[in-house]
Design a protein around this motif. Structure first.
Motif, PDB file in Angstrom:
ATOM      1  N   LYS A 133      23.307  25.275 113.342  1.00 39.97           N
ATOM      2  CA  LYS A 133      22.876  25.273 114.745  1.00 39.97           C
ATOM      3  C   LYS A 133      21.927  24.115 115.029  1.00 39.97           C
ATOM      4  O   LYS A 133      21.974  23.527 116.104  1.00 39.97           O
ATOM      5  CB  LYS A 133      22.245  26.608 115.104  1.00 39.97           C
ATOM      6  CG  LYS A 133      23.278  27.715 115.087  1.00 39.97           C
ATOM      7  CD  LYS A 133      22.725  29.034 115.487  1.00 39.97           C
ATOM      8  CE  LYS A 133      23.881  30.015 115.434  1.00 39.97           C
ATOM      9  NZ  LYS A 133      23.588  31.345 115.527  1.00 39.97           N
ATOM     10  N   SER A 134      21.069  23.787 114.061  1.00 39.51           N
ATOM     11  CA  SER A 134      20.161  22.657 114.249  1.00 39.51           C
ATOM     12  C   SER A 134      20.946  21.347 114.328  1.00 39.51           C
ATOM     13  O   SER A 134      20.664  20.496 115.172  1.00 39.51           O
ATOM     14  CB  SER A 134      19.156  22.578 113.099  1.00 39.51           C
ATOM     15  OG  SER A 134      18.354  23.723 113.078  1.00 39.51           O
ATOM     16  N   VAL A 135      21.948  21.210 113.458  1.00 37.29           N
ATOM     17  CA  VAL A 135      22.764  19.990 113.473  1.00 37.29           C
ATOM     18  C   VAL A 135      23.539  19.896 114.778  1.00 37.29           C
ATOM     19  O   VAL A 135      23.607  18.836 115.404  1.00 37.29           O
ATOM     20  CB  VAL A 135      23.716  19.960 112.255  1.00 37.29           C
ATOM     21  CG1 VAL A 135      24.739  18.847 112.380  1.00 37.29           C
ATOM     22  CG2 VAL A 135      22.921  19.804 110.966  1.00 37.29           C
ATOM     23  N   ARG A 136      24.115  21.012 115.222  1.00 35.53           N
ATOM     24  CA  ARG A 136      24.855  21.017 116.479  1.00 35.53           C
ATOM     25  C   ARG A 136      23.940  20.674 117.651  1.00 35.53           C
ATOM     26  O   ARG A 136      24.289  19.879 118.523  1.00 35.53           O
ATOM     27  CB  ARG A 136      25.501  22.395 116.715  1.00 35.53           C
ATOM     28  CG  ARG A 136      26.448  22.390 117.897  1.00 35.53           C
ATOM     29  CD  ARG A 136      27.161  23.723 118.132  1.00 35.53           C
ATOM     30  NE  ARG A 136      27.415  24.483 116.926  1.00 35.53           N
ATOM     31  CZ  ARG A 136      27.043  25.760 116.760  1.00 35.53           C
ATOM     32  NH1 ARG A 136      26.415  26.408 117.713  1.00 35.53           N
ATOM     33  NH2 ARG A 136      27.317  26.402 115.647  1.00 35.53           N
ATOM     34  N   SER A 137      22.746  21.231 117.652  1.00 38.62           N
ATOM     35  CA  SER A 137      21.789  20.941 118.711  1.00 38.62           C
ATOM     36  C   SER A 137      21.380  19.480 118.685  1.00 38.62           C
ATOM     37  O   SER A 137      21.263  18.834 119.732  1.00 38.62           O
ATOM     38  CB  SER A 137      20.566  21.846 118.547  1.00 38.62           C
ATOM     39  OG  SER A 137      19.580  21.518 119.462  1.00 38.62           O
ATOM     40  N   PHE A 138      21.179  18.937 117.492  1.00 39.81           N
ATOM     41  CA  PHE A 138      20.794  17.538 117.369  1.00 39.81           C
ATOM     42  C   PHE A 138      21.931  16.628 117.839  1.00 39.81           C
ATOM     43  O   PHE A 138      21.689  15.629 118.513  1.00 39.81           O
ATOM     44  CB  PHE A 138      20.416  17.230 115.923  1.00 39.81           C
ATOM     45  CG  PHE A 138      19.832  15.867 115.722  1.00 39.81           C
ATOM     46  CD1 PHE A 138      18.599  15.542 116.257  1.00 39.81           C
ATOM     47  CD2 PHE A 138      20.518  14.902 114.996  1.00 39.81           C
ATOM     48  CE1 PHE A 138      18.055  14.283 116.079  1.00 39.81           C
ATOM     49  CE2 PHE A 138      19.983  13.646 114.811  1.00 39.81           C
ATOM     50  CZ  PHE A 138      18.750  13.336 115.351  1.00 39.81           C
ATOM     51  N   LYS A 139      23.178  16.994 117.497  1.00 41.94           N
ATOM     52  CA  LYS A 139      24.321  16.206 117.954  1.00 41.94           C
ATOM     53  C   LYS A 139      24.428  16.244 119.471  1.00 41.94           C
ATOM     54  O   LYS A 139      24.723  15.234 120.098  1.00 41.94           O
ATOM     55  CB  LYS A 139      25.616  16.722 117.318  1.00 41.94           C
ATOM     56  CG  LYS A 139      25.781  16.310 115.880  1.00 41.94           C
ATOM     57  CD  LYS A 139      27.079  16.839 115.311  1.00 41.94           C
ATOM     58  CE  LYS A 139      27.265  16.437 113.866  1.00 41.94           C
ATOM     59  NZ  LYS A 139      28.506  16.977 113.292  1.00 41.94           N
TER      60      LYS A 139
END
Length: 149
Positions: A133-139
């Protein structure tokens, strides 16, 4: 008489200016002393903080090592408990049925059920590892400019 009064005022002004200059020098000297003391105090505080961090690090590593040792002992206790439970169930089944094969099959089935349950839980728990979720949010954050164009 009038000529002496301006001279007195000039000397008075010169004296006042000298007095003000002395006061400023005294204030600056005090500020310098305070700054030096503040610097010394901050250095001492930084040293104390460093010592505290080092002590906490040593305590934390010791506690972590003890925690790992205790967890290994606890795991060993759980293995012994499970082995004792299986042995008790195996003896009870053998006592009731007088069949060694039935006892062995029952114990193997119980062990397999436990292993299947553990495998499913390992899969579920390990699927939660990561920062999806953090990676998706960062993307999404990085793609904001592309979406607006």
């Amino acid at each position: 008489m009038q000529s002496s009064q301006p001279t007195d005022e000039k000397t008075q002004d010169a004296t006042d200016q000298k007095s003000n200059a002395d006061q400023w020098q005294n204030h600056l000297a005090k500020l310098s002393d305070y700054s030096k003391q503040l610097y010394v105090d901050y250095r001492k505080q930084a040293g104390i903080c460093k010592e505290l961090a080092a002590a906490e690090w040593r305590l934390s590593t010791r506690s972590l090592a003890l925690t790992i040792i205790m967890l290994v002992c606890f795991a060993g206790g759980l293995v012994l408990l499970w082995a004792g439970l299986l042995a008790t169930i195996g003896i009870a089944i053998f006592t009731l049925s007088q069949s060694l094969i039935l006892s062995a099959i029952s114990l193997i089935a119980l062990q397999l059920l436990c292993l299947v349950w553990l495998w499913k839980n390992i899969g579920y728990v390990s699927s939660k590892i990561g920062f999806d979720k953090s990676v998706r949010s960062f993307k999404q954050l990085l793609n904001i400019d592309k979406d607006e164009s």
